[in-house]
Each structure stands twice: as structure tokens, then as C-alpha cells.
Design a protein around this motif. Structure first.
Motif, mmCIF file in Angstrom:
data_model
loop_
_atom_site.group_PDB
_atom_site.id
_atom_site.type_symbol
_atom_site.label_atom_id
_atom_site.label_comp_id
_atom_site.label_asym_id
_atom_site.label_seq_id
_atom_site.Cartn_x
_atom_site.Cartn_y
_atom_site.Cartn_z
ATOM 1 N N GLU A 23 -15.808 -107.313 -16.902
ATOM 2 C CA GLU A 23 -16.070 -107.809 -18.249
ATOM 3 C C GLU A 23 -16.939 -106.827 -19.027
ATOM 4 O O GLU A 23 -16.717 -106.592 -20.224
ATOM 5 C CB GLU A 23 -16.763 -109.176 -18.186
ATOM 6 C CG GLU A 23 -15.832 -110.318 -17.846
ATOM 7 C CD GLU A 23 -16.549 -111.658 -17.890
ATOM 8 O OE1 GLU A 23 -17.754 -111.689 -18.271
ATOM 9 O OE2 GLU A 23 -15.926 -112.678 -17.552
ATOM 10 N N ALA A 26 -14.798 -103.975 -20.094
ATOM 11 C CA ALA A 26 -13.914 -104.382 -21.190
ATOM 12 C C ALA A 26 -14.686 -104.479 -22.504
ATOM 13 O O ALA A 26 -14.192 -104.060 -23.555
ATOM 14 C CB ALA A 26 -13.262 -105.713 -20.848
ATOM 15 N N SER A 27 -15.901 -105.003 -22.459
ATOM 16 C CA SER A 27 -16.706 -105.147 -23.680
ATOM 17 C C SER A 27 -17.035 -103.778 -24.262
ATOM 18 O O SER A 27 -16.977 -103.573 -25.486
ATOM 19 C CB SER A 27 -17.988 -105.917 -23.381
ATOM 20 O OG SER A 27 -17.691 -107.226 -22.927
ATOM 21 N N VAL A 30 -14.032 -102.437 -26.081
ATOM 22 C CA VAL A 30 -13.833 -103.030 -27.406
ATOM 23 C C VAL A 30 -14.688 -102.300 -28.435
ATOM 24 O O VAL A 30 -14.211 -101.901 -29.511
ATOM 25 C CB VAL A 30 -14.186 -104.532 -27.386
ATOM 26 C CG1 VAL A 30 -14.172 -105.104 -28.806
ATOM 27 C CG2 VAL A 30 -13.200 -105.301 -26.520
ATOM 28 N N GLN A 44 -20.749 -108.831 -29.885
ATOM 29 C CA GLN A 44 -20.371 -109.639 -28.740
ATOM 30 C C GLN A 44 -21.009 -111.015 -28.872
ATOM 31 O O GLN A 44 -22.199 -111.142 -29.166
ATOM 32 C CB GLN A 44 -20.804 -108.974 -27.435
ATOM 33 C CG GLN A 44 -20.219 -109.628 -26.201
ATOM 34 C CD GLN A 44 -20.366 -108.761 -24.968
ATOM 35 O OE1 GLN A 44 -20.963 -107.675 -25.023
ATOM 36 N NE2 GLN A 44 -19.827 -109.209 -23.846
ATOM 37 N N ALA A 52 -13.468 -117.395 -23.551
ATOM 38 C CA ALA A 52 -12.515 -116.442 -22.983
ATOM 39 C C ALA A 52 -12.433 -116.589 -21.465
ATOM 40 O O ALA A 52 -11.344 -116.487 -20.883
ATOM 41 C CB ALA A 52 -12.928 -115.017 -23.361
ATOM 42 N N PHE A 104 -6.130 -103.227 -19.647
ATOM 43 C CA PHE A 104 -6.899 -103.458 -20.874
ATOM 44 C C PHE A 104 -7.510 -102.165 -21.393
ATOM 45 O O PHE A 104 -7.500 -101.909 -22.609
ATOM 46 C CB PHE A 104 -8.001 -104.491 -20.627
ATOM 47 C CG PHE A 104 -8.797 -104.804 -21.863
ATOM 48 C CD1 PHE A 104 -8.226 -105.508 -22.913
ATOM 49 C CD2 PHE A 104 -10.105 -104.372 -21.995
ATOM 50 C CE1 PHE A 104 -8.943 -105.782 -24.069
ATOM 51 C CE2 PHE A 104 -10.831 -104.634 -23.141
ATOM 52 C CZ PHE A 104 -10.248 -105.349 -24.178
ATOM 53 N N PHE A 118 -16.641 -110.920 -31.024
ATOM 54 C CA PHE A 118 -15.646 -110.919 -29.959
ATOM 55 C C PHE A 118 -16.252 -111.473 -28.684
ATOM 56 O O PHE A 118 -17.481 -111.565 -28.518
ATOM 57 C CB PHE A 118 -15.090 -109.509 -29.720
ATOM 58 C CG PHE A 118 -15.981 -108.621 -28.879
ATOM 59 C CD1 PHE A 118 -15.775 -108.500 -27.506
ATOM 60 C CD2 PHE A 118 -17.031 -107.910 -29.453
ATOM 61 C CE1 PHE A 118 -16.591 -107.679 -26.725
ATOM 62 C CE2 PHE A 118 -17.841 -107.088 -28.695
ATOM 63 C CZ PHE A 118 -17.624 -106.974 -27.326
ATOM 64 N N VAL A 120 -15.154 -111.510 -24.243
ATOM 65 C CA VAL A 120 -14.241 -111.108 -23.179
ATOM 66 C C VAL A 120 -14.510 -111.984 -21.966
ATOM 67 O O VAL A 120 -15.667 -112.258 -21.615
ATOM 68 C CB VAL A 120 -14.441 -109.627 -22.799
ATOM 69 C CG1 VAL A 120 -13.620 -109.278 -21.561
ATOM 70 C CG2 VAL A 120 -14.057 -108.728 -23.952
ATOM 71 N N LEU A 133 -9.252 -111.493 -24.273
ATOM 72 C CA LEU A 133 -10.086 -111.002 -25.364
ATOM 73 C C LEU A 133 -9.903 -111.926 -26.558
ATOM 74 O O LEU A 133 -8.778 -112.219 -26.960
ATOM 75 C CB LEU A 133 -9.687 -109.573 -25.760
ATOM 76 C CG LEU A 133 -10.287 -109.034 -27.078
ATOM 77 C CD1 LEU A 133 -11.800 -108.865 -26.963
ATOM 78 C CD2 LEU A 133 -9.623 -107.714 -27.477
#
Length: 505
Positions: A23, A26-27, A30, A44, A52, A104, A118, A120, A133
Motif C-alpha cells: 500500500e 502504491a501511494s 500515485v 492521501q 479501499a 499497479f 485518494f 489505496v 485505488l
């Protein structure tokens, strides 16, 4: 060479990354992707992250194909404490943990979205993994509000918040468990978009709370969440428990939801129409049978082609929904700006609903089609086209919460002469005489400060479109002239309609 071998041995021996580690990766991805194209990275958000993670778990156990429907998405965001309506969703499923994050990290197609926040979430189940996401362009900031009120007794809570510019003039609507929609009066409404109100929950069940703001493009749902009074059943089974299972039940339920929403917005109710029901049902059946979901069919046909060729209509609209049941599909329609515009269009007076039930990969689905028209396709030519035009103008004014226009015989005479002369010349913008129209308005209404004219050539005088002059609050007098005739440019038996407005002080 030795360094490369040592590195390879270290990677091979390293423990697999945890869900939290992935995670985090992934953040960061983004943020990097937005900054890479020169855009401000969204912030975030903890509530979106919680939602999510729940959706990622459900992606492995519940909705195993495609993205979650809007009801499921709203439920997850709401239970997490959020109120973002219709956040964008990206779902990645993989048969190996590392494949989810690798897939991703290879995605670069989400940084064009409008997003201020956002979240995740990643879930693991055996060897499988799912990553979700959520991207939201937040339109309102709400103070904390309870989502669950246990006990089932009557409850009252205060909701406060602020709209994000350019939205303004907030309204709050609450859909009760029985489907009725209430417009809730505000106890405080500030010029900067801040607001407060008291919400009453009288009977056990699930309530939908909407904060609607206004911008240049019209009303927009700025915040949306579900609140539960009592805990008699699992909330995430609500839609399935209450969903209609037959076409007749579905039509009754959807029609009531549509008219309840229109009543709350002080709009005339829509009348079910058999021809429109056949059109809607035929299209739902076709989408299910041919495996597509779109307003344009594979052969290129649109709603205009699906309506009867000899139908009397000018304006028509179509909404499509796909979810676990017809009410869940309609829920998505209600909270989609374009589809909601059809539901609240003052010009529409008739509707038809079609529902086809299907099973995809073992999961029940309902394909919903809603069709709207300004006039009944089976209707004959109006007995009083001028009155129908006046009625349409009144509905438009009421929908904008503007005072009604006063009918002026003097302006009517000018408008009829204008329409008659325009038809003779086959020129909708033609002046019926050499003297400019606004000067003749000032002659018959000496107290008029301004004057304006709209001209339409239509096959249905009850379907006049909205115009800037109609929405001008300073206009308080109106005259409508209607003539019917044949035109080389516009066809036979068309209505030539002149509408003259004046602001009389």
C-alpha cells in the motif's frame, strides 16, 4: 559480477512484502504520477483508504468481475466515515501477491483524473491479491457525523459542513427507508457555502443523505452518505434483501423513486407510458442478450431510432444502470450528474422503465433502462398549443425557483405576428416588420425596461427548451405566439413559436 550475484541472492532470500508495504508503494506511485505530469498530487485520505481496503477484500470474495456498483462503493465510503459521491475506482486482481503491486506500478493512466484526495487498499487471500485505488475530487467538507445509530429509536443529529468553490447555495435531501425524499430546511446557510441543519431519523432503516450545491453547470451532488438507524440486519445485505425480483415490482419501485425525487425538487411527477415501457424493456433485453452496455447499440442506433418513427416527441432522454438489483442500479443513476439531469428535467412528463435480470459468473444482475419524453408518443396534436407552451415555460421557471411570469396580451399579439411573418419568410429570426421588435415592445409596454425574444421551430410546443431569457429573474412579463405550418427548411406541420419577454418596473 559478484555484486550482482550477491544482490540477486539477497532479493531471493528477502521475505515477501506485506500488504502495508505494498500500500505504501502504491501511494507513493500515485503521488509520483501526478507530479510527473506537472499536476498537484491529491492528498492521501484515511477514510478513502479504509474504504479501499474493504473494497479490495470484497473484490476477492463478493464482486469478482468488474468494479463495484455505486451502491456498494457508497456503502464502503460511508461506513468508513467519508461522504465523497462517486469516487473513481481502479481495481486490480492478481493470482500472485507481487503481481498486484507490479501491475499497479506499471499503470500511468490515472493521473488525468480530477482528484483532490485518494486512498489505496490492498487485500490478500491465499495466493491471490486485490488492490483498489479510489480518487475523489472533493466538493464538500463535512464535520463528523454518525453513520450508525443503534437502538432503533427516533434520533436527531446535527450535520454541518462547507461546500468547496465554485459550488454554492447548498440544499440537503434525505431519502427515507420507504423511498420518500425530503428537502431538509437549513438552520444556517452562510455566503461562503457553509451550512448546518438538524436531521431527524424517525423509523429504523437506511437513510441516504445528499448535499447538493449549485455551479454554472447546474446542481451537483457534493456529498453523499448512508446513515443507519437501528441494526436489525446487516447493512451490506440491504440492497439484496429489498430488491424487487419481478419486472412489475421493479417498475413500481423505480417509478416511485423517480417521482419521490421530483416531488422533493418541486417538479411535476412523471407518468408511466406503455410505448416508452416497451422501448425501455426492448433495449434492456437487447443489451443483456448481446452482451453490451451503452447508449449506442453495436449497430450504431441510438434512442432516437428506438422510439417509434411516428411518435410525437421533441425532447427525449435515456438512463442506463447495471447493478445487483434494479434499485441499486437506479441508485447509481440518481447520483450520476448526467443521468440525474434527466430525472429532474422539468420538460419531461412521461417515462418508461425496462428491467432484464441476468446472471454473470454466478452473480445476479439487473440491466435497467429508463426512457423519458416531453410528450406521450401516442398523443395527438395538442388542442391548445399556445397553452402547452405557456405550461412548459411555467415548469422551467418553477424549477429554477423563480417567480412566475405574467401573461401579457400585448406581447402575445406581437409574438403571434412575429411567428406568422417568420413562417411566411421561412426564417425563424425574421422581423415581422421594419421596426425592430424591442422598439414595438416598448411602444405597447411603456414601463418596460428591457425586452428579449426566443424563437423555436418544434414539433411539440410542450417541449420548449430552457433559454437565458427564461432564466432571467428580471423578466416578469411574457407573451407567446404559435402558428403551425409547412416549411421547406424545417418540414411540414411544425410549430413556429415566438416567446417575447419584458422586464416591467
Amino acid at each position: 559480477m559478484i555484486a550482482l550475484l550477491a544482490l540477486g541472492a539477497f532479493l531471493a532470500a528477502a521475505p515477501p512484502a506485506s500488504a502495508g508495504d505494498m500500500e505504501t508503494q502504491a501511494s507513493r506511485h500515485v503521488v509520483r504520477e501526478f507530479e510527473r505530469v506537472g499536476r498537484r498530487a491529491p492528498a492521501q485520505d484515511a477514510t478513502l483508504g479504509t474504504a479501499a481496503r474493504r473494497l479490495a477484500r470484497e473484490a476477492l470474495t463478493e464482486y469478482t468481475t468488474g468494479a463495484p456498483d455505486l451502491f456498494t462503493l457508497t456503502l464502503a465510503v460511508s461506513d468508513a466515515g467519508g461522504a465523497d459521491p462517486s469516487p473513481r475506482v481502479l481495481v486490480i486482481r492478481a493470482w500472485a501477491h507481487r503481481h498486484a503491486i507490479e501491475t499497479f506500478l506499471a499503470r500511468t493512466d490515472f493521473n488525468t483524473e480530477r482528484a483532490s484526495h485518494f486512498g489505496v487498499g490492498l487485500a490478500l487471500l491465499g495466493e491471490r491479491a486485490a488492490l483498489v485505488l479510489l480518487l475523489s475530487d472533493r466538493k464538500a467538507e463535512l464535520k463528523p457525523f454518525p453513520r450508525n445509530m443503534a437502538g432503533g429509536e427516533r434520533a436527531s443529529r446535527t450535520l454541518c459542513g462547507t461546500l468547496v468553490a465554485p459550488l454554492r447555495n447548498p440544499d440537503i435531501y434525505v431519502t427515507r427507508p420507504d423511498g420518500e425524499v425530503d428537502l431538509v430546511p437549513l438552520s444556517r446557510k452562510g455566503p461562503s457555502g457553509d451550512f448546518c441543519t438538524r436531521l431527524d431519523f424517525a423509523t429504523p432503516g437506511t437513510y441516504t443523505v445528499e448535499v447538493v450545491g449549485k455551479a454554472a453547470g447546474g446542481p451537483e451532488v457534493a456529498a453523499l452518505f448512508l446513515a443507519q438507524l437501528g441494526a436489525s440486519q446487516r447493512r451490506d445485505r440491504r440492497a439484496e434483501d429489498l430488491e424487487p425480483t419481478t419486472l412489475h415490482e421493479s417498475r413500481v419501485a423505480v417509478y416511485e423513486r423517480i417521482n419521490s425525487l421530483r416531488r422533493a425538487h418541486r417538479l411535476p411527477e412523471l407518468t408511466p407510458e406503455p410505448v416508452l415501457e416497451r422501448v425501455a424493456q426492448g433495449y434492456s433485453d437487447r443489451m443483456s442478450a448481446e452482451g453490451f452496455f451503452a447508449h449506442v447499440a453495436p449497430d450504431g442506433s441510438t434512442l432516437t431510432k428506438r422510439l417509434p418513427a411516428d411518435a410525437r416527441y421533441v425532447r427525449a432522454g435515456e438512463n442506463l444502470g447495471l447493478a445487483a438489483g434494479p434499485l441499486a442500479a437506479h441508485f447509481g443513476i440518481e447520483h450520476s450528474p448526467g443521468h440525474r439531469r434527466n430525472l429532474l428535467d422539468p420538460g419531461f412528463r412521461f417515462m418508461g422503465v425496462g428491467v432484464t435480470f441476468q446472471k454473470v459468473d454466478g452473480r445476479e444482475e439487473a440491466v435497467l433502462t429508463e426512457v423519458f419524453t416531453a410528450a406521450s408518443p401516442a398523443a395527438q396534436a395538442p388542442e391548445d398549443p399556445q397553452q402547452e407552451a405557456y405550461d412548459m415555460l411555467s415548469r422551467w421557471r418553477a424549477s429554477k425557483k423563480l417567480p412566475p411570469l405574467e401573461r401579457s396580451p400585448a406581447l402575445e399579439a406581437l409574438a403571434r405576428a412575429h411567428a406568422k411573418r417568420a413562417l411566411e419568410l421561412d426564417q425563424p429570426s425574421a422581423q415581422p416588420a421594419e421596426t425592430p421588435l424591442h422598439e414595438r415592445v416598448f411602444q405597447v409596454l411603456p414601463d418596460a425596461g428591457t425586452a428579449a425574444v426566443d424563437f423555436f421551430v418544434v414539433s411539440d410546443p410542450s417541449a420548449l427548451p430552457e433559454s437565458r431569457s427564461l432564466a432571467d429573474a428580471t423578466n416578469n412579463r411574457v407573451g407567446v405566439g404559435v402558428v403551425r405550418g409547412d416549411s421547406r427548411r424545417f418540414g411540414s406541420k411544425q410549430y413556429w413559436v415566438a416567446v417575447i419577454y419584458a422586464a416591467v418596473h
